[in-house]
Design a protein around this motif. Structure first.
Motif, PDB file in Angstrom:
ATOM      1  N   LEU A 145       0.841  -0.896   0.048  1.00 49.60           N
ATOM      2  CA  LEU A 145      -0.027  -0.083  -0.139  1.00 49.60           C
ATOM      3  C   LEU A 145       0.968   1.302  -0.110  1.00 49.60           C
ATOM      4  CD1 LEU A 145      -2.587  -0.955   2.452  1.00 49.60           C
ATOM      5  CD2 LEU A 145      -3.025  -0.359   0.104  1.00 49.60           C
ATOM      6  N   VAL A 146       1.758   1.275   0.753  1.00 47.87           N
ATOM      7  CA  VAL A 146       2.913   2.377   0.957  1.00 47.87           C
ATOM      8  C   VAL A 146       3.433   2.482  -0.594  1.00 47.87           C
ATOM      9  CG1 VAL A 146       4.955   3.211   1.845  1.00 47.87           C
ATOM     10  CG2 VAL A 146       3.147   2.141   3.248  1.00 47.87           C
ATOM     11  N   LYS A 147       3.845   1.479  -1.123  1.00 49.28           N
ATOM     12  CA  LYS A 147       4.443   1.702  -2.730  1.00 49.28           C
ATOM     13  C   LYS A 147       3.336   2.236  -3.557  1.00 49.28           C
ATOM     14  CE  LYS A 147       7.157  -1.067  -5.729  1.00 49.28           C
ATOM     15  NZ  LYS A 147       7.747  -2.132  -5.891  1.00 49.28           N
ATOM     16  N   LEU A 148       2.090   1.711  -3.488  1.00 55.36           N
ATOM     17  CA  LEU A 148       1.088   2.237  -4.372  1.00 55.36           C
ATOM     18  C   LEU A 148       0.806   3.495  -4.066  1.00 55.36           C
ATOM     19  CD1 LEU A 148      -1.245   1.163  -6.376  1.00 55.36           C
ATOM     20  CD2 LEU A 148      -2.640   0.944  -4.434  1.00 55.36           C
ATOM     21  N   LYS A 149       0.733   4.164  -2.791  1.00 56.25           N
ATOM     22  CA  LYS A 149       0.413   5.517  -2.451  1.00 56.25           C
ATOM     23  C   LYS A 149       1.684   6.352  -2.878  1.00 56.25           C
ATOM     24  CE  LYS A 149      -3.618   4.629  -0.526  1.00 56.25           C
ATOM     25  NZ  LYS A 149      -4.863   5.236  -1.204  1.00 56.25           N
ATOM     26  N   LYS A 150       2.664   5.917  -2.706  1.00 51.24           N
ATOM     27  CA  LYS A 150       4.002   6.797  -3.057  1.00 51.24           C
ATOM     28  C   LYS A 150       3.844   6.945  -4.601  1.00 51.24           C
ATOM     29  CE  LYS A 150       8.962   6.939  -2.788  1.00 51.24           C
ATOM     30  NZ  LYS A 150      10.247   6.532  -2.297  1.00 51.24           N
ATOM     31  N   ASN A 151       3.529   5.837  -5.638  1.00 48.61           N
ATOM     32  CA  ASN A 151       3.668   6.043  -6.888  1.00 48.61           C
ATOM     33  C   ASN A 151       2.606   7.050  -7.387  1.00 48.61           C
ATOM     34  OD1 ASN A 151       5.657   4.060  -7.312  1.00 48.61           O
ATOM     35  ND2 ASN A 151       4.319   2.664  -7.539  1.00 48.61           N
ATOM     36  N   LYS A 152       1.346   6.978  -6.563  1.00 44.99           N
ATOM     37  CA  LYS A 152       0.117   7.732  -6.866  1.00 44.99           C
ATOM     38  C   LYS A 152       0.712   9.193  -6.392  1.00 44.99           C
ATOM     39  CE  LYS A 152      -4.858   8.122  -6.181  1.00 44.99           C
ATOM     40  NZ  LYS A 152      -5.087   8.946  -7.578  1.00 44.99           N
ATOM     41  N   TYR A 155      -5.056  28.025 -14.196  1.00 39.35           N
ATOM     42  CA  TYR A 155      -5.122  28.079 -12.885  1.00 39.35           C
ATOM     43  C   TYR A 155      -5.941  27.433 -12.039  1.00 39.35           C
ATOM     44  CZ  TYR A 155      -4.882  30.628  -8.212  1.00 39.35           C
ATOM     45  OH  TYR A 155      -4.707  30.699  -7.004  1.00 39.35           O
ATOM     46  N   SER A 156      -7.221  27.340 -12.444  1.00 42.97           N
ATOM     47  CA  SER A 156      -8.254  26.424 -11.660  1.00 42.97           C
ATOM     48  C   SER A 156      -7.468  24.894 -11.937  1.00 42.97           C
ATOM     49  CB  SER A 156      -9.565  26.458 -12.274  1.00 42.97           C
ATOM     50  OG  SER A 156      -9.718  26.103 -13.811  1.00 42.97           O
ATOM     51  N   GLN A 157      -7.055  24.394 -13.005  1.00 45.78           N
ATOM     52  CA  GLN A 157      -6.507  23.200 -12.931  1.00 45.78           C
ATOM     53  C   GLN A 157      -5.376  22.950 -12.028  1.00 45.78           C
ATOM     54  OE1 GLN A 157      -9.057  21.735 -14.572  1.00 45.78           O
ATOM     55  NE2 GLN A 157      -7.437  20.463 -15.470  1.00 45.78           N
ATOM     56  N   LEU A 158      -4.482  23.706 -12.046  1.00 47.83           N
ATOM     57  CA  LEU A 158      -3.288  23.968 -11.019  1.00 47.83           C
ATOM     58  C   LEU A 158      -3.890  23.762  -9.552  1.00 47.83           C
ATOM     59  CD1 LEU A 158      -0.272  24.042 -10.453  1.00 47.83           C
ATOM     60  CD2 LEU A 158      -0.811  26.723 -10.311  1.00 47.83           C
ATOM     61  N   VAL A 159      -4.906  24.433  -9.051  1.00 49.84           N
ATOM     62  CA  VAL A 159      -5.423  24.661  -7.694  1.00 49.84           C
ATOM     63  C   VAL A 159      -6.014  23.002  -7.777  1.00 49.84           C
ATOM     64  CG1 VAL A 159      -7.285  25.313  -6.525  1.00 49.84           C
ATOM     65  CG2 VAL A 159      -5.980  26.970  -7.662  1.00 49.84           C
ATOM     66  N   GLN A 160      -6.725  22.511  -8.710  1.00 46.05           N
ATOM     67  CA  GLN A 160      -7.067  21.036  -8.448  1.00 46.05           C
ATOM     68  C   GLN A 160      -5.974  20.282  -8.204  1.00 46.05           C
ATOM     69  OE1 GLN A 160      -9.888  20.407 -11.592  1.00 46.05           O
ATOM     70  NE2 GLN A 160     -11.319  21.539 -11.017  1.00 46.05           N
ATOM     71  N   ALA A 161      -5.164  20.237  -9.046  1.00 46.45           N
ATOM     72  CA  ALA A 161      -3.954  19.374  -9.104  1.00 46.45           C
ATOM     73  C   ALA A 161      -3.034  19.378  -7.601  1.00 46.45           C
ATOM     74  CB  ALA A 161      -2.903  19.585  -9.991  1.00 46.45           C
ATOM     75  N   GLU A 211       2.370  14.824  -8.559  1.00 53.97           N
ATOM     76  CA  GLU A 211       3.352  15.850  -8.568  1.00 53.97           C
ATOM     77  C   GLU A 211       3.669  16.134  -9.828  1.00 53.97           C
ATOM     78  OE1 GLU A 211       6.618  14.065  -6.418  1.00 53.97           O
ATOM     79  OE2 GLU A 211       6.011  14.781  -4.704  1.00 53.97           O
ATOM     80  N   GLN A 212       3.701  15.242 -10.789  1.00 54.35           N
ATOM     81  CA  GLN A 212       3.869  15.225 -12.116  1.00 54.35           C
ATOM     82  C   GLN A 212       2.856  16.121 -12.780  1.00 54.35           C
ATOM     83  OE1 GLN A 212       4.485  11.609 -13.893  1.00 54.35           O
ATOM     84  NE2 GLN A 212       6.742  11.190 -13.233  1.00 54.35           N
ATOM     85  N   ASN A 270       1.772  23.555 -13.710  1.00 60.54           N
ATOM     86  CA  ASN A 270       2.579  24.901 -13.649  1.00 60.54           C
ATOM     87  C   ASN A 270       2.872  25.362 -15.012  1.00 60.54           C
ATOM     88  OD1 ASN A 270       2.445  25.982 -11.202  1.00 60.54           O
ATOM     89  ND2 ASN A 270       3.829  24.419 -10.408  1.00 60.54           N
ATOM     90  N   VAL A 271       3.474  24.409 -15.910  1.00 52.57           N
ATOM     91  CA  VAL A 271       3.647  24.651 -17.017  1.00 52.57           C
ATOM     92  C   VAL A 271       2.813  25.340 -17.822  1.00 52.57           C
ATOM     93  CG1 VAL A 271       4.863  23.694 -19.549  1.00 52.57           C
ATOM     94  CG2 VAL A 271       5.848  23.126 -17.156  1.00 52.57           C
ATOM     95  N   ALA A 272       1.631  24.751 -18.103  1.00 57.16           N
ATOM     96  CA  ALA A 272       0.421  25.353 -18.789  1.00 57.16           C
ATOM     97  C   ALA A 272      -0.021  26.703 -18.367  1.00 57.16           C
ATOM     98  CB  ALA A 272      -0.809  24.270 -18.595  1.00 57.16           C
TER      99      ALA A 272
END
Length: 140
Positions: free
Chosen positions: A8-15, A83-89, A20-21, A27-29
């Motif tokens: 579960l830790v591995k799965l949560k870390k990947n998520k 900006y709204s996409q960034l806030v959601q992310a 983060e990506q 941010n780039v957009a």
């Protein structure tokens, strides 16, 4: 050391890393949208109004100004959307980080519990060995 929480830790870390990506891409957009808006404003400032001449050149300039203003409005909407996409992310990243930390904490606690049990077992085994060697000395 594997625990029941390791997968579960591995799965949560990947998520969390995926989130983060997504934040990075958002941010780039947003930066791209802001640059496009700045360029649209600069282009609007570059348009020269005719000081004299035919009415057709005035109408053409007016149409160009209207077109540039609509482009600016479109870019403003794009900036707002980005900006709204960034806030959601960022919100999703925050949730994913909390989930990761929660399961990571549980895994650490489970490891501590396992280590404690192993130390107790080792201590009992050592006591038993010591008792056995002590009794063997007495029998000799």
């Amino acid at each position: 050391m594997k625990t029941k929480f390791s997968s579960l830790v591995k799965l949560k870390k990947n998520k969390m890393q995926e989130s983060e990506q997504v934040v990075s891409k958002a941010n780039v957009a947003l930066q791209n949208a802001k640059m496009a808006l700045e360029e649209a404003y600069e282009s609007l400032g570059d348009i020269q109004e005719p000081q004299g001449g035919m009415i057709s050149s005035l109408l053409a300039t007016r149409a160009l100004l209207a077109s540039q203003r609509s482009l600016i409005e479109k870019n403003k909407k794009w900036v707002d959307f980005a900006y709204s996409q960034l806030v959601q992310a960022k919100e999703q990243l925050k949730k994913d980080m909390i989930e990761y930390e929660k399961f990571n904490y549980l895994e650490v606690q489970e490891m501590k519990h396992i280590i404690k049990k192993e130390k107790e077992k080792e201590s009992k085994d050592l006591d038993e060995v010591a008792l056995m060697t002590y009794t063997q000395k007495d029998n000799l």
